[in-house]
Design an enzyme around this catalytic site. Sequence first.
Site, PDB file in Angstrom:
ATOM      1  N   SER A   1       0.809  -1.218   0.000  1.00  0.00           N
ATOM      2  CA  SER A   1       0.000   0.000   0.000  1.00  0.00           C
ATOM      3  C   SER A   1       0.844   1.271   0.000  1.00  0.00           C
ATOM      4  O   SER A   1       0.379   2.324  -0.446  1.00  0.00           O
ATOM      5  CB  SER A   1      -0.932   0.011   1.210  1.00  0.00           C
ATOM      6  OG  SER A   1      -0.205  -0.132   2.417  1.00  0.00           O
TER       7      SER A   1
ATOM      8  N   ASP B   1      -2.793   5.912  12.420  1.00  0.00           N
ATOM      9  CA  ASP B   1      -2.034   5.234  11.369  1.00  0.00           C
ATOM     10  C   ASP B   1      -0.691   5.941  11.229  1.00  0.00           C
ATOM     11  O   ASP B   1      -0.617   7.049  10.683  1.00  0.00           O
ATOM     12  CB  ASP B   1      -2.814   5.282  10.054  1.00  0.00           C
ATOM     13  CG  ASP B   1      -2.115   4.531   8.918  1.00  0.00           C
ATOM     14  OD1 ASP B   1      -0.914   4.239   9.041  1.00  0.00           O
ATOM     15  OD2 ASP B   1      -2.773   4.262   7.900  1.00  0.00           O
TER      16      ASP B   1
ATOM     17  N   HIS C   1       1.123   5.039   6.870  1.00  0.00           N
ATOM     18  CA  HIS C   1       0.805   5.686   5.599  1.00  0.00           C
ATOM     19  C   HIS C   1       0.902   7.205   5.719  1.00  0.00           C
ATOM     20  O   HIS C   1       0.976   7.748   6.822  1.00  0.00           O
ATOM     21  CB  HIS C   1      -0.589   5.257   5.142  1.00  0.00           C
ATOM     22  CG  HIS C   1      -0.708   3.776   4.966  1.00  0.00           C
ATOM     23  ND1 HIS C   1      -1.200   2.946   5.948  1.00  0.00           N
ATOM     24  CD2 HIS C   1      -0.368   2.973   3.918  1.00  0.00           C
ATOM     25  CE1 HIS C   1      -1.165   1.693   5.514  1.00  0.00           C
ATOM     26  NE2 HIS C   1      -0.671   1.675   4.289  1.00  0.00           N
TER      27      HIS C   1
END
Length: 427
Positions: free
Chosen positions: A159, A403, A406
């Site tokens: 990702s 998070d 990311h």
Amino acid sequence: MKPPPTFSSSSSTSILIRKARLSPFLFTLFAFVVFVTILYGQDLGCILYGQFDLDIITDHPPPSPKKHYKKLPFTISERENGCDIFSGKWVWDPLNRPLYQESECPYIQPQLTCQEHGRPDRDYQFWRWQPNGCSLPSFNASLMLETLRNKKMMFVGDSLNRGQFVSMVCLLHSLIPENAKSMKTVGSLSVFTMKDYNATIEFYWAPFLLESNADDAVIHRISDRVVRRGSINKHGKHWKGVDIMVFNTYLWWMTGLEMKVSQDSSDGELKDIVEMSTEDAYRMGLKSMLRWAKKNMNPKKTRLFFTSMSPSHQKSQDWGAESGGNCYNQTEMIADPNYWGTDCRKSIMGVIGDVFSKSKFPISFLNITQLSSYRKDAHTSIYKKQWNPLTPEQIANPASYADCVHYCLPGLQDTWNELLFAKLFYP
């Protein structure tokens, strides 16, 4: 690049005077060359200097190149021995950053749209990477699009590589008319098509590059991860014909001290599972990637890049703050230029260095690890779409669901693509 020659009336007269000295055939040929040069001088200059020719800018150019082929010095070194574009510092540059607006790029996934999801600050968008002793070239979207004409560019990995793929699309899409671009995702493959350029930028989900039990592009949150040795062709058959390839793989290997690996089999079942050290398993994956590239890519016509591991900022004590925190509510970067973190990155970087140094296939290494380590401010944190409803305990403690892997877009990953741009045109 020098401008194309101009021809004055006096030079034309001189040519006519010498006409009688040339045979009719030679004169006709000479006149045609002059006409083409005048008419297409600028385009001819680009062709001669290899501006859009990937053959000229490979890491290992063909032996004894012709003298008129020159690599354009986009990275302007101030030192005789060149410049390490991955070594430098972050500079505040609100006049030139961000390179696009979040609201103007419809291709950013809701997991990365931090402003839309309530992030109160924008300082993370205004930093520019400044190498020591030289300057990065400004990202030239027009040049990048022309380079991609009739070509395919693909990002393959996890990702984080998807984020870099989306960043590249956002950097380019505003120059393409609405009716001449499209994005389509089917399974593991996302394709951004640029119709007028007969070109695509693609992303293929393969977090280990090898086949694994986490290959589903949607349902892949598996704690007991297993990869299959020697299985890269399972995914590799979808990568053939790519002109510019950007691999990454790191995060999914970090399951602990050991990694589960099964033997390759024809019946599709994971069996004969053994445990390997993370370093040995990762080495196996990198070697498989390079073997695939050697078999399926032409180094004289294609380019292979590998993006190094992206750091996370899960533990505030790593940068000298009180324990118990992470990237949540962090709006400033880490100031210590020697900061590296406390995880296993050094050992993994050692594996990369060892494997790549022995590779016979030319590969450009995008070392984003150190420069990204400073950017604890750049993560999406809590400002993203939450796929699962938050519990009362999580709501009471936002750091518990932040998070710290990311990154918001626009932001840090645009710099990764600036570095890719620099290495593409001046390796």
